[in-house]
Design a protein around this motif. Structure first.
Motif, PDB file in Angstrom:
ATOM      1  N   PRO A 492     -13.168  -8.365  12.318  1.00  8.14           N
ATOM      2  CA  PRO A 492     -13.073  -8.762  10.907  1.00  8.14           C
ATOM      3  C   PRO A 492     -14.009  -7.947  10.045  1.00  8.14           C
ATOM      4  O   PRO A 492     -13.673  -7.549   9.076  1.00  8.14           O
ATOM      5  N   ASP A 493     -15.135  -8.235  10.584  1.00 12.14           N
ATOM      6  CA  ASP A 493     -16.444  -7.545   9.988  1.00 12.14           C
ATOM      7  C   ASP A 493     -16.168  -6.049   9.768  1.00 12.14           C
ATOM      8  O   ASP A 493     -16.329  -5.392   8.707  1.00 12.14           O
ATOM      9  N   GLU A 494     -15.777  -5.508  10.793  1.00 12.70           N
ATOM     10  CA  GLU A 494     -15.566  -4.045  10.887  1.00 12.70           C
ATOM     11  C   GLU A 494     -14.390  -3.544   9.781  1.00 12.70           C
ATOM     12  O   GLU A 494     -14.449  -2.599   9.294  1.00 12.70           O
ATOM     13  N   ALA A 495     -13.304  -4.300   9.853  1.00  9.39           N
ATOM     14  CA  ALA A 495     -12.264  -4.168   8.920  1.00  9.39           C
ATOM     15  C   ALA A 495     -12.618  -4.105   7.487  1.00  9.39           C
ATOM     16  O   ALA A 495     -12.257  -3.231   6.765  1.00  9.39           O
ATOM     17  N   VAL A 496     -13.380  -5.044   7.264  1.00  8.30           N
ATOM     18  CA  VAL A 496     -14.069  -5.261   5.785  1.00  8.30           C
ATOM     19  C   VAL A 496     -14.809  -3.980   5.668  1.00  8.30           C
ATOM     20  O   VAL A 496     -14.660  -3.439   4.422  1.00  8.30           O
ATOM     21  N   PHE A 497     -15.732  -3.590   6.325  1.00 11.40           N
ATOM     22  CA  PHE A 497     -16.711  -2.535   6.285  1.00 11.40           C
ATOM     23  C   PHE A 497     -15.783  -1.033   5.977  1.00 11.40           C
ATOM     24  O   PHE A 497     -15.937  -0.317   5.240  1.00 11.40           O
ATOM     25  N   ILE A 521      -5.489   4.918   8.050  1.00 13.73           N
ATOM     26  CA  ILE A 521      -6.410   4.194   8.720  1.00 13.73           C
ATOM     27  C   ILE A 521      -5.739   3.701  10.181  1.00 13.73           C
ATOM     28  O   ILE A 521      -4.753   3.381   9.904  1.00 13.73           O
ATOM     29  N   ILE A 522      -6.571   4.055  11.171  1.00  8.89           N
ATOM     30  CA  ILE A 522      -5.873   4.048  12.541  1.00  8.89           C
ATOM     31  C   ILE A 522      -7.008   2.971  13.389  1.00  8.89           C
ATOM     32  O   ILE A 522      -7.932   3.050  13.186  1.00  8.89           O
ATOM     33  N   SER A 523      -6.222   2.133  14.087  1.00  3.73           N
ATOM     34  CA  SER A 523      -6.773   1.323  15.059  1.00  3.73           C
ATOM     35  C   SER A 523      -6.110   1.415  16.322  1.00  3.73           C
ATOM     36  O   SER A 523      -5.024   1.289  16.364  1.00  3.73           O
ATOM     37  N   PRO A 524      -6.591   1.366  17.433  1.00  3.44           N
ATOM     38  CA  PRO A 524      -5.859   1.015  19.135  1.00  3.44           C
ATOM     39  C   PRO A 524      -5.392  -0.411  18.945  1.00  3.44           C
ATOM     40  O   PRO A 524      -4.341  -0.529  19.734  1.00  3.44           O
ATOM     41  N   TYR A 525      -5.770  -1.148  17.921  1.00  2.22           N
ATOM     42  CA  TYR A 525      -5.022  -2.681  18.424  1.00  2.22           C
ATOM     43  C   TYR A 525      -4.291  -3.042  17.143  1.00  2.22           C
ATOM     44  O   TYR A 525      -4.896  -3.149  15.909  1.00  2.22           O
ATOM     45  N   LYS A 526      -3.031  -3.486  17.598  1.00  2.00           N
ATOM     46  CA  LYS A 526      -2.222  -3.952  16.487  1.00  2.00           C
ATOM     47  C   LYS A 526      -2.579  -5.070  15.564  1.00  2.00           C
ATOM     48  O   LYS A 526      -2.504  -5.252  14.385  1.00  2.00           O
ATOM     49  N   GLN A 527      -3.377  -6.213  16.207  1.00  2.45           N
ATOM     50  CA  GLN A 527      -3.813  -7.427  15.432  1.00  2.45           C
ATOM     51  C   GLN A 527      -5.097  -6.832  14.216  1.00  2.45           C
ATOM     52  O   GLN A 527      -4.908  -7.311  13.170  1.00  2.45           O
ATOM     53  N   TYR A 530      -2.896  -5.398  11.552  1.00  4.50           N
ATOM     54  CA  TYR A 530      -2.303  -6.266  10.648  1.00  4.50           C
ATOM     55  C   TYR A 530      -3.352  -6.892   9.816  1.00  4.50           C
ATOM     56  O   TYR A 530      -3.324  -6.909   8.576  1.00  4.50           O
ATOM     57  N   LEU A 531      -4.504  -7.030  10.359  1.00  4.73           N
ATOM     58  CA  LEU A 531      -5.629  -7.347   9.618  1.00  4.73           C
ATOM     59  C   LEU A 531      -6.096  -6.460   8.308  1.00  4.73           C
ATOM     60  O   LEU A 531      -6.263  -7.136   7.253  1.00  4.73           O
ATOM     61  N   LEU A 532      -6.262  -5.192   8.692  1.00  2.00           N
ATOM     62  CA  LEU A 532      -6.510  -4.317   7.648  1.00  2.00           C
ATOM     63  C   LEU A 532      -5.357  -4.366   6.562  1.00  2.00           C
ATOM     64  O   LEU A 532      -5.937  -4.219   5.650  1.00  2.00           O
ATOM     65  N   LYS A 533      -4.057  -4.437   7.031  1.00  2.00           N
ATOM     66  CA  LYS A 533      -3.131  -4.673   5.937  1.00  2.00           C
ATOM     67  C   LYS A 533      -3.271  -5.730   5.345  1.00  2.00           C
ATOM     68  O   LYS A 533      -3.088  -5.584   3.942  1.00  2.00           O
ATOM     69  N   GLU A 534      -3.597  -6.637   5.647  1.00  2.00           N
ATOM     70  CA  GLU A 534      -3.913  -8.236   5.071  1.00  2.00           C
ATOM     71  C   GLU A 534      -5.000  -8.050   3.882  1.00  2.00           C
ATOM     72  O   GLU A 534      -4.801  -8.339   2.557  1.00  2.00           O
ATOM     73  N   LEU A 535      -6.259  -7.285   4.277  1.00  2.00           N
ATOM     74  CA  LEU A 535      -7.263  -7.140   3.654  1.00  2.00           C
ATOM     75  C   LEU A 535      -7.136  -6.335   2.432  1.00  2.00           C
ATOM     76  O   LEU A 535      -7.647  -6.549   1.295  1.00  2.00           O
ATOM     77  N   MET A 536      -6.231  -5.370   2.768  1.00  3.59           N
ATOM     78  CA  MET A 536      -5.994  -4.292   1.742  1.00  3.59           C
ATOM     79  C   MET A 536      -5.482  -4.936   0.582  1.00  3.59           C
ATOM     80  O   MET A 536      -5.568  -4.334  -0.588  1.00  3.59           O
ATOM     81  N   GLN A 537      -4.385  -5.831   0.714  1.00  2.52           N
ATOM     82  CA  GLN A 537      -3.864  -6.641  -0.375  1.00  2.52           C
ATOM     83  C   GLN A 537      -4.774  -7.202  -1.355  1.00  2.52           C
ATOM     84  O   GLN A 537      -4.238  -7.398  -2.477  1.00  2.52           O
ATOM     85  N   GLU A 538      -5.840  -7.657  -0.914  1.00  2.00           N
ATOM     86  CA  GLU A 538      -6.920  -8.322  -1.612  1.00  2.00           C
ATOM     87  C   GLU A 538      -7.842  -7.301  -2.442  1.00  2.00           C
ATOM     88  O   GLU A 538      -8.805  -7.659  -3.196  1.00  2.00           O
ATOM     89  N   ASN A 539      -7.608  -6.018  -2.359  1.00  2.00           N
ATOM     90  CA  ASN A 539      -8.310  -5.033  -2.796  1.00  2.00           C
ATOM     91  C   ASN A 539      -7.791  -4.350  -3.811  1.00  2.00           C
ATOM     92  O   ASN A 539      -6.845  -3.240  -3.849  1.00  2.00           O
ATOM     93  N   LYS A 548      -0.703   6.247  -1.336  1.00  2.00           N
ATOM     94  CA  LYS A 548      -1.687   7.412  -0.584  1.00  2.00           C
ATOM     95  C   LYS A 548      -2.137   7.062   0.518  1.00  2.00           C
ATOM     96  O   LYS A 548      -2.843   7.595   1.221  1.00  2.00           O
ATOM     97  N   ILE A 549      -1.993   5.803   0.952  1.00  2.00           N
ATOM     98  CA  ILE A 549      -2.732   5.182   2.306  1.00  2.00           C
ATOM     99  C   ILE A 549      -1.885   4.605   3.192  1.00  2.00           C
ATOM    100  O   ILE A 549      -1.102   3.773   3.075  1.00  2.00           O
ATOM    101  N   SER A 550      -1.804   5.085   4.581  1.00  2.00           N
ATOM    102  CA  SER A 550      -1.072   4.617   5.579  1.00  2.00           C
ATOM    103  C   SER A 550      -2.144   3.726   6.676  1.00  2.00           C
ATOM    104  O   SER A 550      -3.211   4.377   6.911  1.00  2.00           O
ATOM    105  N   VAL A 551      -1.604   2.728   6.987  1.00  2.00           N
ATOM    106  CA  VAL A 551      -2.360   1.963   7.931  1.00  2.00           C
ATOM    107  C   VAL A 551      -1.405   1.540   9.227  1.00  2.00           C
ATOM    108  O   VAL A 551      -0.355   1.213   9.145  1.00  2.00           O
ATOM    109  N   ASN A 552      -1.821   2.139  10.430  1.00  2.00           N
ATOM    110  CA  ASN A 552      -1.097   1.927  11.629  1.00  2.00           C
ATOM    111  C   ASN A 552      -1.822   1.947  12.939  1.00  2.00           C
ATOM    112  O   ASN A 552      -2.959   2.586  12.838  1.00  2.00           O
TER     113      ASN A 552
END
Length: 635
Positions: A492-497, A521-527, A530-539, A548-552
């Motif tokens: 979570p902290d890395e996602a926020v960063f 924005i890419i991560s090897p981990y599905k969860q 999901y977390l990055l996508k959720e946090l994006m909605q609050e920004n 302009k932004i894809s997260v997967n």
């Protein structure tokens, strides 16, 4: 001994099928239609839009999903399906095969004279059944190859592919040349033209593999005057090549249903060509006549006598007779279309569809061969005198459900084996047109013997002069600890960063009035995704620029590119466990998606215990691209 090779492949395939079936059962057993619909395995509810006479004794029905049209689906052309009613009784089920598929409509072939009464009462749905057909096709291909290889007088290509013979080459009367291609691409086309049995195009990220293949297919078609089969493991890859070939004026026929329909692609489909054929008008008249006989037969219901039963049977017999006439007419049209075609395109399994099952080809091209299961490759190979493999065995490998099958060798593709066995057949495409040199450099060194070079048009490209093309941001000492999340991992902290760093970059770019680039924005981990996508909605800044932004995940970015890529490596633990990150081919894909800027974020103290990441950190240090996360954290 040669036959043993295919016996071992059959055993691996059996293990994989069993594991795949267990996954399917776990997904579908004791689940509701709504749950299966969310997994992409069910259309529910559906409406029957049309019925018509099909091939032989089959009835074709056209259905449409009436709600939840935005949900993704796993249905494919040729898949086995079952239509069911919401009464959920065992009797209220009919199995069939998908003969046509678009986004919200499908045609299903059913071995029936007429639809049962329960289809007119209550809600209907369609479930995707387990794909035994693909496994049957692969199994049959392996058995056939195993029997052929025992006969010394037959098929040198098979023996070359399993390492029993060496490939041979002929001298060309004149070498191929083209102003459209660079030197390594020209070398690849000449290798293809001179090969008697096998050529391999090794195409690292951004090196123009598709462009090279299209030019090679055109050249082979012109030189050898034989039919060519072009296949790939995915519909998307087949569609791309089909479209490019059609744009280049070749008479190409796409067997199966495209994943995406564009004007260029639509004209190449078998359905479109059949509809445009001169003989189709007479088939429509026959179908209308057969439908009339069936409608008359349907008027006889349950309580009638012997004479009526005989009359009903006679009407169905007449409809079947016309059905056979329709089948023969369609067979003639299909044969006529394929006789005039230069190129046939299909998926690996689709290359054995009934419309093309018996066709033979001078040359078969398998694109994206690094993502293809070997048993599936043997389906088109058996139709070929000569084989061209194209792909990159240092990117994503095929998806395999069984760890046992993978460990015993199923994860090693025919492309990877062939590159090792037949070096003289391989040409590496060396000039890439995507990445800044700094972004390209590490992959080139680790995977491609430092042979890649960036084309001058991209070598020094940056978003702005002030934005460096490469950054590794080390979160060591920040207490950004990973967390187990089911079978996945989050940080979570890395996602926020990550999102804060991206927000700062976007605000900085907007203040300079440059056109905003595209971001991934890419991560090897599905969860973590999901977390990055959720946090994006609050920004607010990121929501405002969401288009302009894809997260997967990394797998979802295969074949794609963005101006700027952020990689959230996620792992941070005292044991130095890197999990998925140990799959360095997957990381090769992630690191080569960026055109102008690559930002890799991770815990250096965890990562540096694995040599691939330790060496990447050193690579970044040498380019002054190493940063501590503390530089960006407000104290």
């Amino acid at each position: 001994m040669l036959k043993k090779y295919f016996t071992e492949q059959l055993e691996l395939l059996q293990i994989e099928q069993k594991a795949d079936h267990e996954v399917y059962l776990k997904l579908t057993e004791n689940t509701s239609a709504a749950d299966r619909r969310n997994l992409g395995l069910t259309w529910y509810p559906i409406a029957i839009r049309n019925t018509e006479i099909g091939r032989g004794e089959y009835l074709n029905i056209e259905i449409e999903r009436t709600t939840h049209k935005d949900l993704s689906q796993q249905f494919r052309f040729g898949s086995s399906v079952v239509m069911f009613s919401n009464h959920n009784t065992k009797e209220d089920r009919i199995e069939g095969i998908i003969s046509h598929l678009s986004r919200d409509k499908m045609k299903i072939s059913l071995k029936l004279d007429e639809l049962p009464d329960w289809t007119k009462d209550g809600k209907l749905g369609v479930d995707l059944l387990f794909d035994n057909n693909s496994y049957d096709e692969m199994r049959n291909a392996l058995k056939t190859a195993g029997s052929i290889v025992e006969d010394d007088s037959k098929n040198n290509l098979i023996k070359i592919l399993i390492g029993d013979k060496n490939p041979t080459f002929k001298t060309l009367d004149s070498d191929f040349n083209s102003e459209k291609l660079n030197q390594s691409q020209i070398d690849a086309v000449n290798k293809i033209l001179s090969a008697n049995e096998l050529a391999i195009v090794h195409g690292p990220p951004g090196t123009g593999k598709t462009t090279t293949l299209v030019e090679a297919i055109k050249a082979v078609s012109k030189l050898e005057k034989q039919k060519i089969l072009v296949v790939a493991p995915s519909n998307t890859a087949v569609d791309l090549l089909t479209e490019k070939l059609a744009e280049n004026g070749l008479n190409v026929v796409r067997v199966g249903n495209p994943a995406r329909v564009s004007e260029h692609l639509l004209h190449a489909t078998l359905d479109y060509k059949m509809a445009a054929h001169a003989e189709t008008k007479s088939i429509k008249a026959l179908k209308k006549q057969a439908a009339e006989y069936k409608n008359m037969a349907h008027k006889y219901k349950r309580s009638f006598g012997r004479a009526e039963r005989e009359q009903r049977k006679a009407l169905f017999d007449e409809a079947h007779k016309i059905g056979r006439e329709i089948e023969n007419s369609e067979k003639y049209i299909i044969e006529n279309i394929f006789a005039n075609a230069d190129i046939i395109t299909a998926t690996l399994v689709g290359s054995n569809h009934y419309t093309v099952k018996n066709l033979k080809y001078g040359t078969v091209f398998i694109d994206e061969a690094g993502q293809a299961l070997e048993p599936a490759c043997w389906i088109p190979i058996l139709k070929a005198d000569k084989l061209i493999l194209a792909g990159d065995h240092f990117q994503l490998s095929p998806t395999i459900k069984s760890n046992e099958a993978a460990e015993k060798g199923l994860s090693k593709t025919l492309l990877e084996k062939s590159v090792g066995l037949n070096e003289e057949s391989v040409v590496l495409l060396q000039e890439q047109y995507r990445m800044n040199t700094q972004i390209m450099g590490y992959s080139s060194k680790i995977f491609y013997e430092d042979k890649l070079k960036a084309h001058f048009s991209v070598a020094n490209q940056q978003i702005t002069e002030d934005e460096p093309p490469l950054m590794f941001i080390d979160t060591s000492g920040c207490s950004f600890d990973e967390k187990a999340d089911g079978t996945s991992t989050t940080n979570p902290d890395e996602a926020v960063f990550v999102l804060n760093h991206l927000t700062s970059l976007i605000e900085r770019l907007k203040s300079t009035n440059v056109n905003l680039p595209t971001f991934g924005i890419i991560s090897p981990y599905k969860q973590q995704v999901y977390l990055l996508k959720e946090l994006m909605q609050e920004n607010e800044v990121l929501v405002e620029n969401a288009k302009k932004i894809s997260v997967n995940t990394i797998d979802s970015f295969q074949g794609q590119e963005r101006d700027v890529i952020y990689i959230s490596l996620t792992r941070s633990n005292t044991e130095g466990v890197v999990g998925f990150l140990s799959d360095i081919r997957r990381m090769n894909v992630a690191m080569t998606r960026a055109r102008k800027k690559l930002v890799v974020i991770g815990d250096g103290s965890t990562l540096s215990r694995f040599s691939f990441y330790n060496n990447f950190i050193k690579y970044a240090e040498n380019l002054n691209a190493y940063h501590s996360a503390w530089e960006f954290i407000s104290v």
